[in-house]
Motif scaffolding. Sequence first.
Motif, mmCIF file in Angstrom:
data_model
loop_
_atom_site.group_PDB
_atom_site.id
_atom_site.type_symbol
_atom_site.label_atom_id
_atom_site.label_comp_id
_atom_site.label_asym_id
_atom_site.label_seq_id
_atom_site.Cartn_x
_atom_site.Cartn_y
_atom_site.Cartn_z
ATOM 1 N N VAL A 1 -9.713 2.789 8.707
ATOM 2 C CA VAL A 1 -9.033 3.835 7.935
ATOM 3 C C VAL A 1 -8.437 4.853 8.898
ATOM 4 N N GLU A 2 -9.260 5.232 9.872
ATOM 5 C CA GLU A 2 -8.846 6.255 10.829
ATOM 6 C C GLU A 2 -7.637 5.757 11.633
ATOM 7 N N VAL A 3 -7.698 4.514 12.124
ATOM 8 C CA VAL A 3 -6.609 3.955 12.929
ATOM 9 C C VAL A 3 -5.339 3.847 12.087
ATOM 10 N N ALA A 4 -5.460 3.322 10.870
ATOM 11 C CA ALA A 4 -4.284 3.120 10.024
ATOM 12 C C ALA A 4 -3.582 4.446 9.764
ATOM 13 N N LEU A 5 -4.363 5.480 9.448
ATOM 14 C CA LEU A 5 -3.753 6.776 9.147
ATOM 15 C C LEU A 5 -3.125 7.372 10.403
ATOM 16 N N ARG A 6 -3.811 7.202 11.527
ATOM 17 C CA ARG A 6 -3.295 7.709 12.794
ATOM 18 C C ARG A 6 -1.984 7.008 13.165
ATOM 19 N N LEU A 7 -1.877 5.728 12.823
ATOM 20 C CA LEU A 7 -0.666 4.970 13.162
ATOM 21 C C LEU A 7 0.400 5.084 12.074
ATOM 22 N N VAL B 1 4.408 2.206 3.324
ATOM 23 C CA VAL B 1 3.688 1.345 4.252
ATOM 24 C C VAL B 1 2.246 1.828 4.282
ATOM 25 N N LEU B 2 1.353 0.969 3.786
ATOM 26 C CA LEU B 2 -0.057 1.330 3.696
ATOM 27 C C LEU B 2 -0.851 0.481 4.676
ATOM 28 N N GLY B 3 -2.069 0.907 4.955
ATOM 29 C CA GLY B 3 -2.929 0.139 5.848
ATOM 30 C C GLY B 3 -4.055 -0.526 5.074
ATOM 31 N N SER B 4 -4.391 -1.750 5.457
ATOM 32 C CA SER B 4 -5.566 -2.402 4.875
ATOM 33 C C SER B 4 -6.745 -2.132 5.800
ATOM 34 N N ALA B 5 -7.915 -1.903 5.220
ATOM 35 C CA ALA B 5 -9.055 -1.500 6.047
ATOM 36 C C ALA B 5 -10.335 -2.082 5.495
ATOM 37 N N THR B 6 -11.283 -2.331 6.385
ATOM 38 C CA THR B 6 -12.601 -2.759 5.924
ATOM 39 C C THR B 6 -13.695 -1.834 6.447
ATOM 40 N N THR B 7 -13.319 -0.891 7.316
ATOM 41 C CA THR B 7 -14.311 0.036 7.868
ATOM 42 C C THR B 7 -13.695 1.430 7.950
ATOM 43 N N GLU B 8 -14.542 2.430 8.185
ATOM 44 C CA GLU B 8 -14.063 3.794 8.381
ATOM 45 C C GLU B 8 -13.126 3.864 9.573
ATOM 46 N N SER B 9 -13.440 3.072 10.602
ATOM 47 C CA SER B 9 -12.613 3.137 11.803
ATOM 48 C C SER B 9 -11.222 2.569 11.518
#
Lengths: 666, 666
Positions: A320-326, A310-318
């Motif tokens: 990235v941070e939220v996806a990894l944290r979750l 399960v990976l996160g899609s991201a468009t900003t540094e924030s």
Amino acid sequence: MNEDIEAGLLVQMMVYGNFGDNSYNGNYYTRDIVTGESRLVGHFGHNDFDTPPESATDISEFKPEYLKQLQQVSTQLEEKFLDIRQIKFVIEDGVVWVVEQNPVDAKSTQAEVRTLLDLYNKQLIDKDKITKTIPPTQLQDLLHPVIDHATTKGMTTIVGGLAGSPGAAVGRICFSTPTLLEEYRRCSLAGLNSDLILVMAHTDAEDVEAIEMGKAVIASVGGYASHAPVVARSLRKPCLLNEDIEFHDGYVILDGQRVNELDTISIEVPTYTDPTIWLGEAQLVFPDTSTNGLEDYIQALGDVTDSFRVLGSATTESDVEVALRLGAHGIGLFPVDHVMQREKPVAAFREALLMSDPKKRGTALKAFEEALEHELTPILTAVGERKITLRLLNGPLTEFLPHGEDEQDRVYKALAKKHSGVNAAELALRASQMRNVNPMMGLRGSRIGISYPELYEAHVAAILRAAYAASDGGKKTIDLDLVIPGVMADAEVRFIRHGRSIESTVIPGVGGVAASLLKEWGLKEMPFQARVGAMIEVPAASLMAGHMAKQSDFFTIDTNMLTQTTNGMSQADVNTFLPAFNQYDILKDNPFQILSTPVKELITATAHFGKMTRPDVDIGLSGDHASDPSNIEFAFRTKLNFVSCSPYGVPIAKLAVAQYLMNNKS
Amino acid sequence: MNEDIEAGLLVQMMVYGNFGDNSYNGNYYTRDIVTGESRLVGHFGHNDFDTPPESATDISEFKPEYLKQLQQVSTQLEEKFLDIRQIKFVIEDGVVWVVEQNPVDAKSTQAEVRTLLDLYNKQLIDKDKITKTIPPTQLQDLLHPVIDHATTKGMTTIVGGLAGSPGAAVGRICFSTPTLLEEYRRCSLAGLNSDLILVMAHTDAEDVEAIEMGKAVIASVGGYASHAPVVARSLRKPCLLNEDIEFHDGYVILDGQRVNELDTISIEVPTYTDPTIWLGEAQLVFPDTSTNGLEDYIQALGDVTDSFRVLGSATTESDVEVALRLGAHGIGLFPVDHVMQREKPVAAFREALLMSDPKKRGTALKAFEEALEHELTPILTAVGERKITLRLLNGPLTEFLPHGEDEQDRVYKALAKKHSGVNAAELALRASQMRNVNPMMGLRGSRIGISYPELYEAHVAAILRAAYAASDGGKKTIDLDLVIPGVMADAEVRFIRHGRSIESTVIPGVGGVAASLLKEWGLKEMPFQARVGAMIEVPAASLMAGHMAKQSDFFTIDTNMLTQTTNGMSQADVNTFLPAFNQYDILKDNPFQILSTPVKELITATAHFGKMTRPDVDIGLSGDHASDPSNIEFAFRTKLNFVSCSPYGVPIAKLAVAQYLMNNKS
């Protein structure tokens, strides 16, 4: 009854809370049913038979000796029933009696999650229990804003109605689409608060725009499948249905209360209890996943499986941070376009686009490459050893040109001033020539890389340089994937990967760019892994997946785009016809939430053809669909390898994966 | 040599055209190599060895006795060689000798067709011979305008170069895209002649718009697969490549001649001989297929087969007339939208769209129904007993709203004046709410029929009424097909055909509308056939064809739309990247001319799934692809039943079908 007897706590005879000065009666929950905090929440009355809450005292003010006994009861009951309980007690002449104890229906998801975690930490329940108890989509309650109940004190409260779409909102009410749109425009232009809530008997096709511009919608007619809730759910806006609204000219009577048009209200539509309307302006609070139990919960679920990520899609540094944290296993999709839009890269890139002189173009591209490297390095550093998939330049190119007359004027004049022999009119013409009639289906993605190879070379070089910097010259591990958007078949992937030489023209491709950099760095091979894959966005790509797999290390299936192209259905416009399609059972679900049959067939074809050619090709979904549990189940059945969802979708997807694996243990 | 001896006509000794006053020499063709007219075309010299053409006399002025002998030779040779011949003769002291006779390479398609027809009428060749001799696409020469050579007299003529794309054009030359676009705008605005020809060393992505706006393009660098010819062929504009162009500031030297920018030239790029440029303004003539042999030729081919039909697509009465004249078996696609755009229907329809009051809407729809019936009746009458397939309302609805501020202003004001309680601003808002972000993939086709059933009912009633009128109350045969656009699966087709009843809402569908009309007419059943089918425009529809066939009598596959959606490739924008795709062998052909592999797979799936459910479902292609011989072959292999092409594509498709059947006789 049996259950209570078994607990050994039920009083079997009459006891009296009004027995004398040392007698009490009361009610409490074993913990806060909204926050999940483990403290008694309730009230008590003194020497009375059954004190109504409004004249009772908060239980926290009770004598410590009694409080201690009630806490013991609370702990025993929670540990017995493995859930929050509601308890009615009587103290008759100093002796504590439990008169009644019951399960609690109206508890928040946060309370449920926290209770589970507490019980799990006490080793009273196992991992299966914490995995299976909560439906994955219910985790949304821990992710969207809620009303801060401390700020609703003293407001008229109207509880009840049907939940059309969950969420919370604060805004001024409008009774028609023209009013809402007019007010929205007026406020937006004037820089005023434009948070509005549409309140109508029922909505219709022509109200879609107002629902989109508004913060929420309230309707008095219809059920879960009627127009307003269908559209609201599709747009992820709160929607409340309440029959008790009387419409008058310029005001409504809401449960007996008059509310004028443009008055402010606050609404909350939770999944666990009745919706509420407050007459007044409450505060919205955004959830803190580090304290509301979500992060701990996801952590407790563990790393569900290595074979399905399960990976996160991201468009900003924030992001990235939220996806990894979750709990994201890595970043499954990060569009380089978004970083290219930042001030310095975009200035250089648009200069390259607008200059017709090859030398000027080259200089601008070099500046662009440096600026982009500079922006990308910290992102790649932040991801560390985890995977990040960068989507190569997608465009259309007009996205990078100045928008609006003022900006255009400013940019063209500045460029004309900088470069002799260049005038603003010529730049405007050049910009206008880059316009496509249907940008979504025109010159974009790999088509840009093929028509303007130098643009692709520059941004690929910037990416590889950034990865080299983030790896500290190869000392740190970097797991980089490059995904090529807008491909129809293998020929485009081959061209972008390996380039092409025709007569005197040499187009280096990703491989050639890497080779030049290795030379510059004095290395024999790349000090980090960099796979190249294809975005599957159009049916052609699915049907050609067998050929495509020869050229691709992985496929990222963009389910939003694939739904649009397969069904000829624009996501931006689907709400203009979806409600009628739902109403007449032509479509049961929103195809942008639950994968539609033909899209599933194409995904199956992609996996089938792709893995036939190359069994180890890594295939996954990205898009709005990626976190929906029913799509996760489909992804497993189709033997896909990953999903990449929005950061807030990550915990939902992780729970869905955990539940799927639990239910399908071999 | 042997061939000539066999003909028994070759002179075996030296003869002398300068033998005395009764001696001549000359050259002639057995017929006009441009028009195909059966008359000698050539010249002769008097008492001379070999007179150059410029000092020779036209052969028509020759003495009747010689002319008669030469005509006999001509007839004998044509009947022997079954083709036009070029003959060199000598008359030595009154005796006619054929010195040499040869085949003719540089003859026009018209001349070839006429020769074949003459020989066929004389029963010297059979149907196979007239069928196989001409490549189908070459018939285009009989369909596009040509230069009237009578109007080029005295002009400097530059013959040579490469044919990039066939055709003819007259226009003023521009040496750059900005110049052409600027001049085009200036002239268009001023109502002046805006026929322009782009002349550049080579073109590039940014010149596509100029090629599109221009009448033709001339380039000096590159071959058949370079940018200018690729784009020109895709846009069906003439393109000529000529190395002998020198570019200077404001003028070019064309084969030694100076031509200034904005001077007028005329060009002709035939398929059968070298391209020609004339310095000056010649006249373009449109071909007359009733006299140039095309209609006779198609007639001679006969009705190729009953099981595979070549139909014509039409949007006007004149299209219908041309398609039937050029051999169409019927009209395979006639969009009702086009008729709805006519003055009276569109006025009533837009009133219905813009009125929010149901009663006013109903009145306007009734007026629309009458106006549309009135327009459709003569079209259905003109088609007579042959099939006509009407495509139901496709939209998007904004197509029927007034365009441009002036028209909007006029229409809104007129409606506001007509209806009390309606104001122009409100109408403008209502109109703006109908806009879709991506109209091609938004609320259109069956989606309109489902979201606004009353709009579909009204136009279906108008169609059935018109058919009833055209059938003269059932006395004449009418073969009507209704095709539903914009469907993804069977549920939409079922809804449009049979309607739906939910609670108090009854939507009659085509069946219900027909039932009401039968009641009105006092009939038990429809006095004409009316089948209902589905347009296959999106991959979803292809993949769902098995289900769809249960609800559909036939499928019309719109190959243009299917190419767009399958490949995520907009036809309007394809030229921005097609040249690079061709250059680097990523795509060999233009996917809007030759069906691309994934589109073929979907068509195969449509036929396979469709015929599995319902073996008699009638399936065919409509679109730009429908007349291309390679697609016709594919249609046969896939067991399709028909193609519907543009009227001018009909003869090409018919010839391709005839050739396919001839080559695949069992």
